[in-house]
Design a protein around this motif. Structure first.
Motif, PDB file in Angstrom:
ATOM      1  N   ALA A  71       0.850  -1.190   0.000  1.00  0.00           N
ATOM      2  CA  ALA A  71       0.000   0.000   0.000  1.00  0.00           C
ATOM      3  C   ALA A  71       0.889   1.245   0.000  1.00  0.00           C
ATOM      4  CB  ALA A  71      -0.910  -0.011   1.208  1.00  0.00           C
ATOM      5  N   PHE A  72       0.268   2.404  -0.235  1.00  0.00           N
ATOM      6  CA  PHE A  72       0.983   3.675  -0.221  1.00  0.00           C
ATOM      7  C   PHE A  72       0.270   4.631   0.732  1.00  0.00           C
ATOM      8  CE2 PHE A  72       2.304   1.868  -4.229  1.00  0.00           C
ATOM      9  CZ  PHE A  72       3.612   2.308  -4.398  1.00  0.00           C
ATOM     10  N   TRP A  73       1.091   5.462   1.401  1.00  0.00           N
ATOM     11  CA  TRP A  73       0.546   6.565   2.198  1.00  0.00           C
ATOM     12  C   TRP A  73       0.940   7.871   1.513  1.00  0.00           C
ATOM     13  CZ3 TRP A  73      -2.364   6.160   6.681  1.00  0.00           C
ATOM     14  CH2 TRP A  73      -2.462   4.883   7.255  1.00  0.00           C
ATOM     15  N   THR A  74      -0.002   8.810   1.434  1.00  0.00           N
ATOM     16  CA  THR A  74       0.290  10.104   0.817  1.00  0.00           C
ATOM     17  C   THR A  74      -0.168  11.228   1.746  1.00  0.00           C
ATOM     18  OG1 THR A  74      -1.847  10.347  -0.302  1.00  0.00           O
ATOM     19  CG2 THR A  74      -0.138   9.101  -1.456  1.00  0.00           C
ATOM     20  N   VAL A 100      -9.294   3.384  -0.301  1.00  0.00           N
ATOM     21  CA  VAL A 100      -8.670   4.683  -0.080  1.00  0.00           C
ATOM     22  C   VAL A 100      -9.217   5.210   1.253  1.00  0.00           C
ATOM     23  CG1 VAL A 100      -8.265   7.009  -0.928  1.00  0.00           C
ATOM     24  CG2 VAL A 100      -8.560   5.131  -2.568  1.00  0.00           C
ATOM     25  N   ASP A 101      -8.373   5.211   2.272  1.00  0.00           N
ATOM     26  CA  ASP A 101      -8.756   5.762   3.575  1.00  0.00           C
ATOM     27  C   ASP A 101      -8.141   7.148   3.705  1.00  0.00           C
ATOM     28  OD1 ASP A 101     -10.137   3.468   4.346  1.00  0.00           O
ATOM     29  OD2 ASP A 101      -8.306   2.513   5.084  1.00  0.00           O
ATOM     30  N   VAL A 102      -8.977   8.158   3.953  1.00  0.00           N
ATOM     31  CA  VAL A 102      -8.535   9.551   3.962  1.00  0.00           C
ATOM     32  C   VAL A 102      -8.697  10.132   5.373  1.00  0.00           C
ATOM     33  CG1 VAL A 102      -8.899  11.844   3.009  1.00  0.00           C
ATOM     34  CG2 VAL A 102      -9.180   9.839   1.544  1.00  0.00           C
ATOM     35  N   TYR A 103      -7.576  10.674   5.919  1.00  0.00           N
ATOM     36  CA  TYR A 103      -7.583  11.324   7.219  1.00  0.00           C
ATOM     37  C   TYR A 103      -7.342  12.810   6.991  1.00  0.00           C
ATOM     38  CZ  TYR A 103      -6.620   6.500   8.685  1.00  0.00           C
ATOM     39  OH  TYR A 103      -6.664   5.145   8.873  1.00  0.00           O
ATOM     40  N   VAL A 104      -8.247  13.660   7.482  1.00  0.00           N
ATOM     41  CA  VAL A 104      -8.116  15.108   7.317  1.00  0.00           C
ATOM     42  C   VAL A 104      -7.746  15.715   8.666  1.00  0.00           C
ATOM     43  CG1 VAL A 104      -9.238  17.241   6.603  1.00  0.00           C
ATOM     44  CG2 VAL A 104      -9.825  15.072   5.456  1.00  0.00           C
ATOM     45  N   TYR A 105      -6.607  16.425   8.697  1.00  0.00           N
ATOM     46  CA  TYR A 105      -6.103  17.043   9.930  1.00  0.00           C
ATOM     47  C   TYR A 105      -6.211  18.556   9.812  1.00  0.00           C
ATOM     48  CZ  TYR A 105      -4.244  12.658  11.690  1.00  0.00           C
ATOM     49  OH  TYR A 105      -4.119  11.388  12.192  1.00  0.00           O
ATOM     50  N   LYS A 106      -6.677  19.159  10.912  1.00  0.00           N
ATOM     51  CA  LYS A 106      -6.760  20.621  11.010  1.00  0.00           C
ATOM     52  C   LYS A 106      -6.161  21.029  12.354  1.00  0.00           C
ATOM     53  CE  LYS A 106     -10.132  24.381  11.121  1.00  0.00           C
ATOM     54  NZ  LYS A 106     -11.573  24.716  11.066  1.00  0.00           N
ATOM     55  N   LYS A 149      -4.357   6.549   2.746  1.00  0.00           N
ATOM     56  CA  LYS A 149      -3.765   5.230   2.532  1.00  0.00           C
ATOM     57  C   LYS A 149      -4.467   4.603   1.327  1.00  0.00           C
ATOM     58  CE  LYS A 149      -2.992   0.693   4.616  1.00  0.00           C
ATOM     59  NZ  LYS A 149      -3.228  -0.194   5.788  1.00  0.00           N
ATOM     60  N   ILE A 150      -3.668   4.230   0.329  1.00  0.00           N
ATOM     61  CA  ILE A 150      -4.219   3.706  -0.923  1.00  0.00           C
ATOM     62  C   ILE A 150      -3.756   2.267  -1.110  1.00  0.00           C
ATOM     63  CG2 ILE A 150      -4.331   4.004  -3.430  1.00  0.00           C
ATOM     64  CD1 ILE A 150      -3.700   6.963  -2.983  1.00  0.00           C
ATOM     65  N   ILE A 155      -2.099  -2.037  -9.804  1.00  0.00           N
ATOM     66  CA  ILE A 155      -1.928  -0.696 -10.379  1.00  0.00           C
ATOM     67  C   ILE A 155      -2.310   0.357  -9.342  1.00  0.00           C
ATOM     68  CG2 ILE A 155      -2.686   0.897 -12.186  1.00  0.00           C
ATOM     69  CD1 ILE A 155      -3.265  -1.518 -13.922  1.00  0.00           C
ATOM     70  N   TYR A 156      -1.462   1.373  -9.228  1.00  0.00           N
ATOM     71  CA  TYR A 156      -1.736   2.459  -8.297  1.00  0.00           C
ATOM     72  C   TYR A 156      -1.573   3.794  -9.006  1.00  0.00           C
ATOM     73  CZ  TYR A 156      -1.322  -0.763  -4.305  1.00  0.00           C
ATOM     74  OH  TYR A 156      -1.512  -1.767  -3.401  1.00  0.00           O
ATOM     75  N   ASN A 157      -2.383   4.767  -8.600  1.00  0.00           N
ATOM     76  CA  ASN A 157      -2.120   6.150  -8.944  1.00  0.00           C
ATOM     77  C   ASN A 157      -2.363   6.971  -7.688  1.00  0.00           C
ATOM     78  OD1 ASN A 157      -2.504   8.977 -10.018  1.00  0.00           O
ATOM     79  ND2 ASN A 157      -1.964   7.866 -11.897  1.00  0.00           N
ATOM     80  N   LEU A 158      -1.320   7.654  -7.239  1.00  0.00           N
ATOM     81  CA  LEU A 158      -1.369   8.354  -5.955  1.00  0.00           C
ATOM     82  C   LEU A 158      -1.944   9.759  -6.087  1.00  0.00           C
ATOM     83  CD1 LEU A 158       2.168   7.337  -4.610  1.00  0.00           C
ATOM     84  CD2 LEU A 158       0.018   6.047  -4.562  1.00  0.00           C
ATOM     85  N   GLY A 159      -2.110  10.228  -7.309  1.00  0.00           N
ATOM     86  CA  GLY A 159      -2.494  11.617  -7.505  1.00  0.00           C
ATOM     87  C   GLY A 159      -3.942  11.919  -7.122  1.00  0.00           C
TER      88      GLY A 159
END
Length: 624
Positions: A71-74, A100-106, A149-150, A155-159
């Motif tokens: 997996a990839f972390w971005t 695709v798990d997305v964590y939003v930090y503020k 985390k993707i 096949i992966y695309n991180l963009g």
């Protein structure tokens, strides 16, 4: 000292947020994540806390990756520099990504967690869309950091594509509109070819119909439409459709020339090569399904799919060149289609294996190549069909003449048989007269009185037979109606000797006495039917029968022809009306009789004919 260590640790834990920041200005419409996205490869099952403390984030040289199981972390940071609240839509560039798990930090605190991806439960999604998409609202001067985390197959695309919410909605609506129109065209074309197959029983039209439908499935899957439609399908099934439809298309592209150029019968050596390639493609499908549902490590086979597509395309191009060399009908257009398909598939292979920069529309080069190939194959199929149609038109009159000469041949055999006995008698009488003249001149008068009447009777019989033949064929296909009973009886007379030889009884049932029909055309039809029955009869059987029934039904003339010769053993039975189909063996130039019968009925009498096995024989029903 203890407090200092905590502060230092906290400082390093926040290093993830010390990155380039993408500024969202008041004129912002859209932007990709290039130069702002950092990543690390997850080789050891990292947690979000591990990622927060990681110092390994770096800018990628490319966003598209293949041949990896990790997996990839971005991470990417956004800041609203405008004077108003900005509502954004963020989409992962690759439709069909599994997780695709997305964590939003503020302000260094997690505020939102999104579970995206095509294999995530759909009710967890903020919105169901083609891409893994979530919405983000940024107040004035607000800054957030997004960690994702993707995880995907092979096949992966991180963009990420970052767009103003209104721009995103506008673009998606237009895409769905255009895709809907295009899908409608494909569905109509698929149905059209399916209907043509049902009418003509043309296998290439059926394969073309299936290929167009599979192309639509692939496009729907690869663009995310199939997921967005939320049809209630199993999510793994949707993924399987997307992955495997491309290989099914390869099989379809192999089957098209296989049947179009009749490779099975015309090129027997090439037949086994095509079957081997079809077997290989089917094996790839099995491996892909096994990889998806049992062991993901087998997804390496996808690299084989990409390069095998190039190999298959090259082999099809070589086949097209060979068929063009052999001057096969339609091969020119098929060759053009294969050339365009090869160009598209090469671009697609380079993109999917990360050899050139990824762009969403590059991914469409595979279906584009398929569509171009199918378009030119359709042109080739249409061209071949038109050529065949023109040849059929040119041969129709020839076939009608052939039917005329065919029945002439049958009746000549009858005349030959009818003339044998009178010619023998005439020969005997003339020999007797000559002998008497040479040796018993005193008995000449008596002998002449006895033999001349016999000679005259035989000559009259021969003349009558010849007149029947002459009158039967002296007319062309112009209207020469006669009572149907007379037509049937005249036809029977023409081949009476063969009927007698086969020990056949013909029963005539005429329920309406005033039925009139074109004598010449109907006699040709009847002679073909009777002759076919006679060929099937066993002369040793005592109850060989043919029943011919005629009657009127409303404004139609119905003629039932039945025999008990054992029926027709061809399946489907209606194929006896096709060219070169016959139940006869060891006969050259067979298979034209029933074609001529149907042509005469449909084109000259404007009726139709149906056939079925009935009791111990066959029944033809003619409606005029």
């Amino acid at each position: 000292m203890y407090k200092k260590l905590i502060l230092i640790s906290f400082f390093f834990s926040l290093n993830i947020f010390a990155t380039n920041v993408l500024e969202i200005s008041k004129d912002f419409i859209k932007h990709d994540s290039s130069n702002y996205l950092y990543f690390i490869k997850d080789n050891s099952a990292l947690t979000i806390n591990d990622v927060l403390n990681s110092k390994d984030f770096k800018l990628p040289q490319k966003h598209h990756f293949t041949s990896t199981k990790s997996a990839f972390w971005t991470k990417i940071s956004l800041k609203n520099t405008s004077n108003s609240t900005q509502v954004l839509s963020l989409s992962n560039i690759l439709p069909g990504t599994n997780y695709v798990d997305v964590y939003v930090y503020k302000k260094n605190k997690e505020i939102i967690l999104h579970h995206l991806g095509d294999l995530q439960t759909q009710n967890k999604r903020e919105e169901i869309s083609r891409f893994s998409t979530f919405n983000l609202s940024l107040d004035k001067n607000e800054e957030v950091t997004i960690i994702s985390k993707i995880k995907n197959y092979y096949i992966y695309n991180l963009g990420w594509k970052i767009q103003h919410r209104n721009a995103y909605i506008y673009k998606e609506l237009h895409f769905l509109l255009y895709f809907g129109i295009f899908a409608g065209i494909l569905i109509l074309y698929s149905l059209y070819n399916f209907f043509v197959f049902n009418i003509k029983r043309s296998i290439p039209h059926l394969i073309l119909s299936l290929n167009v439908f599979i192309t639509l499935l692939y496009l729907s899957g690869v663009s995310g439409i199939l997921y967005q439609m939320d049809l209630g399908l199993n999510l793994d099934l949707i993924t399987a459709i997307t992955w495997n439809s491309s290989v099914f298309l390869l099989i379809g592209l192999l089957l098209l020339p296989y049947y179009f150029f009749n490779i099975k019968n015309t090129y027997p050596k090439l037949k086994w090569y095509f079957r081997f390639k079809i077997f290989l493609a089917a094996s790839i499908i099995v491996l892909l399904l096994y990889a998806q549902f049992f062991d993901e490590s087998y997804f390496y086979v996808f690299s084989v799919v990409a390069f095998s597509a190039v190999f298959y395309c090259i082999s099809l191009l070589i086949t097209a060149i060979y068929m063009y060399y052999k001057k096969e009908k339609g091969s020119r257009y098929y060759l053009i289609g294969q050339g365009l398909y090869l160009i598209c598939i090469i671009v697609y292979t380079l993109v999917m294996n990360g050899l050139v920069p990824y762009f969403f529309w590059y991914k469409m080069f595979f279906p584009l190549g398929i569509i171009l190939d199918l378009i030119f194959f359709s042109i080739a199929l249409y061209y071949k069909t038109q050529i065949k149609h023109l040849e059929d038109l040119q041969n129709r009159e020839y076939l009608l003449e052939q039917s005329r000469f065919s029945t002439i041949g049958q009746t000549i055999a009858h005349v030959t048989h009818q003339w044998k006995h009178p010619l023998t008698q005439i020969g005997t009488s003339t020999t007797l007269i000559q002998t008497v003249l040479n040796h018993q001149k005193e008995n000449v008068n008596t002998t002449l009185k006895e033999q001349l009447p016999l000679i005259q009777n035989n000559i009259h019989h021969m003349s009558k037979t010849l007149h029947e033949l002459s009158s039967f064929y002296s007319n062309t296909l112009l209207n020469n109606d006669a009572l149907i009973q007379e037509c049937i009886q005249n036809s029977i007379k023409m081949i009476q000797s063969k009927i007698t030889l086969k020990n056949v009884a013909i029963n005539l049932i005429n329920k309406d006495k005033d039925i009139r029909i074109n004598n010449h055309i109907f006699s040709n039809i009847l002679l073909n039917l009777i002759d076919n029955s006679l060929d099937e009869f066993d002369s040793s059987f005592e109850k060989n029968t043919i029943d011919i029934t005629s009657y009127k039904q409303e404004d139609k003339i119905i003629i039932l022809y039945e025999d008990n010769a054992g029926g027709i053993k061809i399946n489907p039975i209606s194929s006896i009306f096709e060219y070169n189909i016959s139940t006869k063996k060891n006969i050259e130039s067979f298979g034209m009789g029933m074609v001529i019968v149907r042509m005469l009925i449909e084109e000259k009498l404007f009726g139709n004919i149906k056939v079925k096995n009935h009791n111990k024989g066959v029944q033809f029903k003619i409606v005029i």
